[in-house]
Design an enzyme around this catalytic site. Structure first.
Site, PDB file in Angstrom:
ATOM      1  N   CYS A 108       1.398  17.188  19.429  1.00 44.43           N
ATOM      2  CA  CYS A 108       0.097  17.652  18.978  1.00 44.43           C
ATOM      3  C   CYS A 108      -0.385  16.828  17.802  1.00 44.43           C
ATOM      4  O   CYS A 108       0.381  16.235  17.065  1.00 44.43           O
ATOM      5  CB  CYS A 108       0.181  19.126  18.579  1.00 44.43           C
ATOM      6  SG  CYS A 108       1.417  19.452  17.330  1.00 44.43           S
ATOM      7  N   PHE A 245      16.775  25.154  23.480  1.00 42.63           N
ATOM      8  CA  PHE A 245      16.927  26.611  23.630  1.00 42.63           C
ATOM      9  C   PHE A 245      17.967  27.176  22.656  1.00 42.63           C
ATOM     10  O   PHE A 245      18.765  28.045  23.027  1.00 42.63           O
ATOM     11  CB  PHE A 245      17.288  26.968  25.074  1.00 42.63           C
ATOM     12  CG  PHE A 245      16.184  26.713  26.052  1.00 42.63           C
ATOM     13  CD1 PHE A 245      15.087  27.547  26.115  1.00 42.63           C
ATOM     14  CD2 PHE A 245      16.233  25.608  26.894  1.00 42.63           C
ATOM     15  CE1 PHE A 245      14.062  27.307  27.018  1.00 42.63           C
ATOM     16  CE2 PHE A 245      15.205  25.356  27.796  1.00 42.63           C
ATOM     17  CZ  PHE A 245      14.110  26.206  27.857  1.00 42.63           C
ATOM     18  N   GLY A 248      19.625  32.463  18.649  1.00 45.26           N
ATOM     19  CA  GLY A 248      20.769  33.315  18.382  1.00 45.26           C
ATOM     20  C   GLY A 248      22.043  32.497  18.425  1.00 45.26           C
ATOM     21  O   GLY A 248      22.146  31.450  17.789  1.00 45.26           O
ATOM     22  N   LYS A 249      23.018  32.955  19.209  1.00 43.81           N
ATOM     23  CA  LYS A 249      24.274  32.235  19.326  1.00 43.81           C
ATOM     24  C   LYS A 249      24.306  31.340  20.562  1.00 43.81           C
ATOM     25  O   LYS A 249      25.356  30.757  20.877  1.00 43.81           O
ATOM     26  CB  LYS A 249      25.443  33.230  19.366  1.00 43.81           C
ATOM     27  CG  LYS A 249      25.625  34.022  18.080  1.00 43.81           C
ATOM     28  CD  LYS A 249      26.829  34.939  18.156  1.00 43.81           C
ATOM     29  CE  LYS A 249      27.023  35.700  16.856  1.00 43.81           C
ATOM     30  NZ  LYS A 249      28.212  36.591  16.894  1.00 43.81           N
TER      31      LYS A 249
END
Length: 262
Positions: A108, A245, A248-249
């Site tokens: 962008c 991706f 979290g873990k």
């Protein structure tokens, strides 16, 4: 940093169902930065007027116009912050390539690069070290929790360099490519070694984002979103560990997984 000065107030109508309510909102300032190199105008870039000196250094090094921060003899920023003048030893071929082979990239902000076509040969990154998955997860969480301008406006991207001693350096901008150039430029100006570091970015890992890491010799790049196929190919070809991706873990390791201690 006083981020309030980069905000501009606007009056909007907020619609919910069939009702509209007038509301005071804020947007981010966008300015044209003019970069002069050895007395000649090199390029203009749209950006947030923050870290302009670092932006200029990071951009020129990502395009191989400047090979080393030690090649910079003088750097000055105008009082209004809209012009950076750099006196430096440069690679004339790379500068000419930027003008003749420039590609409007998918990042962008309408970024331009001369490197997408593979015009600059970079050695395969053979740097060997390991980072634990929990370190990646912890830093991703902090990365998004501390994005102040994004929380205020919802329209900026962020980049962060994580060094193995725990040092972090961050930058935000309207363009993902600008944010990377700024954060690496800040590291170079501070004399920090990024050859054993992790680059965290917001947004997708498209080829030009990975190319930025390649040109800056950063061995690991992380995002909580997806890479493109060309982004994966670019990372594989140049020895960059690509992680997408990261939430979290969990995370997906796409290339050169050996740098992640699992």
């Amino acid at each position: 940093m006083d981020n309030q000065k980069y905000l501009k107030k606007v009056i909007i109508d907020k619609v919910s169902g069939n009702e509209a309510v007038e509301f005071d909102d804020v947007t981010i300032e966008e300015s044209r930065l003019n970069l002069y190199l050895n007395g000649e105008k090199a390029i203009s870039m749209m950006c947030i007027p923050i870290d302009q000196d670092a932006h200029a250094i990071g951009f020129l090094m990502s395009e191989n116009v400047i090979s080393n921060i030690d090649d910079v003899e003088e750097l000055t920023l105008s009082e209004d912050g809209l012009r950076v003048d750099i006196k430096a030893k440069i690679n004339e071929g790379s500068l000419e390539n930027l003008y003749t082979e420039k590609t409007l990239v998918s990042g962008c902000g309408g970024g331009v690069t001369g490197n997408v076509e593979g015009n600059v040969e970079i050695p395969f990154n053979q740097v060997s070290f390991q980072v634990k998955p929990e370190t990646i997860s912890t830093e991703v969480k902090k990365f998004y929790e501390e994005s102040e301008l994004y929380k205020l406006t919802g329209c900026v991207h962020k980049a962060m360099i994580y060094l193995l001693d725990g040092t972090t350096v961050t930058s935000e901008d309207i363009g993902r490519h600008n944010a990377i150039d700024k954060v690496v430029g800040k590291c170079k100006l501070k004399g920090l070694d990024t050859t054993k570091s992790v680059l965290f970015v917001s947004g997708r890992l498209s080829s030009e984002m990975v190319t930025k890491a390649v040109m800056h010799k950063v061995p690991i790049i992380v995002s909580r979103t997806a890479p493109t196929y060309l982004g994966v190919q670019t990372a594989h070809k140049h020895g960059v560990t690509l992680i997408g991706f990261a939430r979290g873990k969990r995370m997906n390791l796409y290339t050169h997984q050996g740098r992640i201690d699992v």
